[in-house]
Motif scaffolding. Sequence first.
Motif, PDB file in Angstrom:
ATOM      1  N   THR A  28       0.803  -1.232   0.000  1.00 35.37           N
ATOM      2  CA  THR A  28       0.000   0.000   0.000  1.00 35.37           C
ATOM      3  C   THR A  28       0.835   1.281   0.000  1.00 35.37           C
ATOM      4  O   THR A  28       0.273   2.379   0.068  1.00 35.37           O
ATOM      5  CB  THR A  28      -0.883   0.011   1.266  1.00 35.37           C
TER       6      THR A  28
ATOM      7  N   PHE B  93      11.034   2.636   0.102  1.00 35.53           N
ATOM      8  CA  PHE B  93      11.932   3.686   0.603  1.00 35.53           C
ATOM      9  C   PHE B  93      13.175   3.031   1.168  1.00 35.53           C
ATOM     10  O   PHE B  93      13.206   1.822   1.425  1.00 35.53           O
ATOM     11  CB  PHE B  93      11.224   4.518   1.687  1.00 35.53           C
TER      12      PHE B  93
ATOM     13  N   TYR C 229      16.530   3.646   4.106  1.00 35.63           N
ATOM     14  CA  TYR C 229      16.792   4.357   5.366  1.00 35.63           C
ATOM     15  C   TYR C 229      18.130   3.970   5.973  1.00 35.63           C
ATOM     16  O   TYR C 229      18.671   2.891   5.695  1.00 35.63           O
ATOM     17  CB  TYR C 229      15.656   4.100   6.373  1.00 35.63           C
TER      18      TYR C 229
ATOM     19  N   THR D  19      16.183   5.471  13.145  1.00 33.83           N
ATOM     20  CA  THR D  19      16.347   5.436  11.689  1.00 33.83           C
ATOM     21  C   THR D  19      16.281   6.860  11.153  1.00 33.83           C
ATOM     22  O   THR D  19      15.778   7.768  11.826  1.00 33.83           O
ATOM     23  CB  THR D  19      15.251   4.587  11.018  1.00 33.83           C
TER      24      THR D  19
ATOM     25  N   HIS E 171      11.380   6.629  11.828  1.00 32.20           N
ATOM     26  CA  HIS E 171      10.888   5.815  12.944  1.00 32.20           C
ATOM     27  C   HIS E 171      11.991   5.581  14.004  1.00 32.20           C
ATOM     28  O   HIS E 171      13.159   5.442  13.674  1.00 32.20           O
ATOM     29  CB  HIS E 171      10.460   4.489  12.317  1.00 32.20           C
TER      30      HIS E 171
ATOM     31  N   GLN F 211       7.183   1.847  20.071  1.00 39.73           N
ATOM     32  CA  GLN F 211       7.566   2.552  18.849  1.00 39.73           C
ATOM     33  C   GLN F 211       7.228   4.039  18.948  1.00 39.73           C
ATOM     34  O   GLN F 211       6.272   4.424  19.617  1.00 39.73           O
ATOM     35  CB  GLN F 211       6.832   1.959  17.643  1.00 39.73           C
TER      36      GLN F 211
ATOM     37  N   LYS G  10      -3.867   0.297  12.391  1.00 41.59           N
ATOM     38  CA  LYS G  10      -4.215  -0.776  11.456  1.00 41.59           C
ATOM     39  C   LYS G  10      -3.382  -2.037  11.555  1.00 41.59           C
ATOM     40  O   LYS G  10      -3.734  -3.050  10.965  1.00 41.59           O
ATOM     41  CB  LYS G  10      -4.225  -0.263  10.030  1.00 41.59           C
ATOM     42  N   VAL G  11      -2.257  -2.018  12.275  1.00 38.79           N
ATOM     43  CA  VAL G  11      -1.393  -3.200  12.345  1.00 38.79           C
ATOM     44  C   VAL G  11      -2.038  -4.264  13.227  1.00 38.79           C
ATOM     45  O   VAL G  11      -2.462  -3.979  14.355  1.00 38.79           O
ATOM     46  CB  VAL G  11      -0.005  -2.835  12.911  1.00 38.79           C
TER      47      VAL G  11
ATOM     48  N   ARG H 147       9.334 -10.547  13.299  1.00 33.70           N
ATOM     49  CA  ARG H 147      10.696 -10.041  13.143  1.00 33.70           C
ATOM     50  C   ARG H 147      11.655 -11.213  13.146  1.00 33.70           C
ATOM     51  O   ARG H 147      11.538 -12.101  13.997  1.00 33.70           O
ATOM     52  CB  ARG H 147      11.051  -9.095  14.296  1.00 33.70           C
TER      53      ARG H 147
ATOM     54  N   MET I  43       4.685  -7.451   8.378  1.00 35.03           N
ATOM     55  CA  MET I  43       3.525  -7.040   9.181  1.00 35.03           C
ATOM     56  C   MET I  43       2.224  -7.339   8.454  1.00 35.03           C
ATOM     57  O   MET I  43       2.187  -7.453   7.233  1.00 35.03           O
ATOM     58  CB  MET I  43       3.595  -5.557   9.568  1.00 35.03           C
TER      59      MET I  43
ATOM     60  N   HIS J 291       7.782  -5.587   5.327  1.00 33.99           N
ATOM     61  CA  HIS J 291       7.785  -4.117   5.440  1.00 33.99           C
ATOM     62  C   HIS J 291       9.212  -3.582   5.459  1.00 33.99           C
ATOM     63  O   HIS J 291       9.492  -2.543   4.883  1.00 33.99           O
ATOM     64  CB  HIS J 291       7.021  -3.670   6.697  1.00 33.99           C
ATOM     65  N   LEU J 292      10.144  -4.307   6.134  1.00 33.80           N
ATOM     66  CA  LEU J 292      11.505  -3.796   6.300  1.00 33.80           C
ATOM     67  C   LEU J 292      12.531  -4.912   6.137  1.00 33.80           C
ATOM     68  O   LEU J 292      12.251  -6.074   6.468  1.00 33.80           O
ATOM     69  CB  LEU J 292      11.698  -3.221   7.707  1.00 33.80           C
TER      70      LEU J 292
HETATM   71  C1  HEM Z   1       4.136   2.893   6.510  1.00 33.01           C
HETATM   72  C2  HEM Z   1       3.893   0.124  10.416  1.00 33.01           C
HETATM   73  C3  HEM Z   1       8.670   0.417  10.970  1.00 33.01           C
HETATM   74  C4  HEM Z   1       8.759   3.788   7.537  1.00 33.01           C
HETATM   75  C5  HEM Z   1       3.670   2.101   7.511  1.00 33.01           C
HETATM   76  C6  HEM Z   1       2.281   1.736   7.682  1.00 33.01           C
HETATM   77  C7  HEM Z   1       2.205   0.972   8.778  1.00 33.01           C
HETATM   78  C8  HEM Z   1       3.548   0.841   9.309  1.00 33.01           C
HETATM   79  C9  HEM Z   1       0.952   0.364   9.363  1.00 33.01           C
HETATM   80  C10 HEM Z   1       1.110   2.173   6.786  1.00 33.01           C
HETATM   81  C11 HEM Z   1       0.802   1.113   5.776  1.00 33.01           C
HETATM   82  C12 HEM Z   1      -0.452   1.448   5.038  1.00 33.01           C
HETATM   83  O1  HEM Z   1      -0.811   2.638   4.958  1.00 33.01           O
HETATM   84  O2  HEM Z   1      -1.101   0.526   4.546  1.00 33.01           O
HETATM   85  C13 HEM Z   1       5.178  -0.089  10.856  1.00 33.01           C
HETATM   86  C14 HEM Z   1       5.543  -1.009  11.899  1.00 33.01           C
HETATM   87  C15 HEM Z   1       6.899  -0.940  12.042  1.00 33.01           C
HETATM   88  C16 HEM Z   1       7.359   0.050  11.104  1.00 33.01           C
HETATM   89  C17 HEM Z   1       4.569  -1.887  12.669  1.00 33.01           C
HETATM   90  C18 HEM Z   1       7.824  -1.709  12.937  1.00 33.01           C
HETATM   91  C19 HEM Z   1       7.566  -2.968  13.299  1.00 33.01           C
HETATM   92  C20 HEM Z   1       9.102   1.398  10.114  1.00 33.01           C
HETATM   93  C21 HEM Z   1      10.450   1.895  10.044  1.00 33.01           C
HETATM   94  C22 HEM Z   1      10.468   2.865   9.096  1.00 33.01           C
HETATM   95  C23 HEM Z   1       9.140   2.941   8.544  1.00 33.01           C
HETATM   96  C24 HEM Z   1      11.625   1.400  10.896  1.00 33.01           C
HETATM   97  C25 HEM Z   1      11.583   3.744   8.630  1.00 33.01           C
HETATM   98  C26 HEM Z   1      12.821   3.371   8.601  1.00 33.01           C
HETATM   99  C27 HEM Z   1       7.535   3.785   6.937  1.00 33.01           C
HETATM  100  C28 HEM Z   1       7.204   4.633   5.802  1.00 33.01           C
HETATM  101  C29 HEM Z   1       5.878   4.361   5.487  1.00 33.01           C
HETATM  102  C30 HEM Z   1       5.418   3.368   6.458  1.00 33.01           C
HETATM  103  C31 HEM Z   1       8.141   5.601   5.104  1.00 33.01           C
HETATM  104  C32 HEM Z   1       5.068   4.989   4.381  1.00 33.01           C
HETATM  105  C33 HEM Z   1       4.406   6.193   4.944  1.00 33.01           C
HETATM  106  C34 HEM Z   1       3.494   6.817   3.948  1.00 33.01           C
HETATM  107  O3  HEM Z   1       3.637   6.558   2.757  1.00 33.01           O
HETATM  108  O4  HEM Z   1       2.619   7.573   4.402  1.00 33.01           O
HETATM  109  N1  HEM Z   1       4.415   1.536   8.516  1.00 33.01           N
HETATM  110  N2  HEM Z   1       6.294   0.531  10.399  1.00 33.01           N
HETATM  111  N3  HEM Z   1       8.338   2.048   9.190  1.00 33.01           N
HETATM  112  N4  HEM Z   1       6.459   3.036   7.293  1.00 33.01           N
HETATM  113 FE1  HEM Z   1       6.381   1.725   8.787  1.00 33.01          FE
END
Ligand code: HEM
Length: 167
Positions: free
Chosen positions: A40, A44, A46, A67, A77, A97, A128-129, A134, A149, A159-160
């Motif tokens: 979705t 990216f 990082y 990060t 994050h 987090q 939403k999660v 991991r 996730m 996701h990562l």
């Molecule tokens: C988007 C959760 C770690 C960067 C998202 C979304 C969720 C999420 C639920 C939105 C997905 C959607 O809209 O369908 C998580 C969880 C993490 C995590 C549970 C750890 C377990 C990270 C980390 C980074 C990161 C470490 C950066 C290094 C991003 C970015 C987006 C995103 C850039 C897109 C945001 C956007 O386009 O608006 N993440 N995230 N996330 N996450 Fe994570």
Amino acid sequence: DKNNTSPAPESSLAVCHPAVAPLSYLLGKWRGEGEGGYPTINSFSYGEELHFYHPPNKPVIGYTQKTWKLSSGEPMHSESGYWRPKPNGTIEVVIAQSNGLVEVQKGTFSTEDNVIQLQSELVGNASKVTGIRRCFRLVEGDLCYEVDMATNTVTLQPHLKAKLKKL
Ligand code: HEM
């Protein structure tokens, strides 16, 4: 000095709790780069630093992560928590987090291949999660991990993914 209430420096005690010893390879700072994505969102990349520290004699490893955007250094994050390995090879990890989400992870660690696998037992305060997995592994001295996730609209997906070097 009986009036000295500051904590003893970790180095002056250097007592590794036996529960922590099998994971002592984690202790210290790691830095590297990762890539993120999800069905979705746009993918990216990082920068990332992890710090694992051991309060002497406690059966716990403290953990902090931060990060940043590779282009600008701007923070992304961050998270922190505690890793609690047990003598039977199971482990529980609690993580808070920066986006407000909290996780309780349960899993296993292997000392033969230095793999740690975690699956969320609880995800709290998430919009939403619904689940987080991991997996960490030591590969030729580098710490590699993957985070998958699930959300209320997407099944468990990557996701990562990152690779970090010991500082
Ligand atoms: C988007 C959760 C770690 C960067 C998202 C979304 C969720 C999420 C639920 C939105 C997905 C959607 O809209 O369908 C998580 C969880 C993490 C995590 C549970 C750890 C377990 C990270 C980390 C980074 C990161 C470490 C950066 C290094 C991003 C970015 C987006 C995103 C850039 C897109 C945001 C956007 O386009 O608006 N993440 N995230 N996330 N996450 Fe994570």
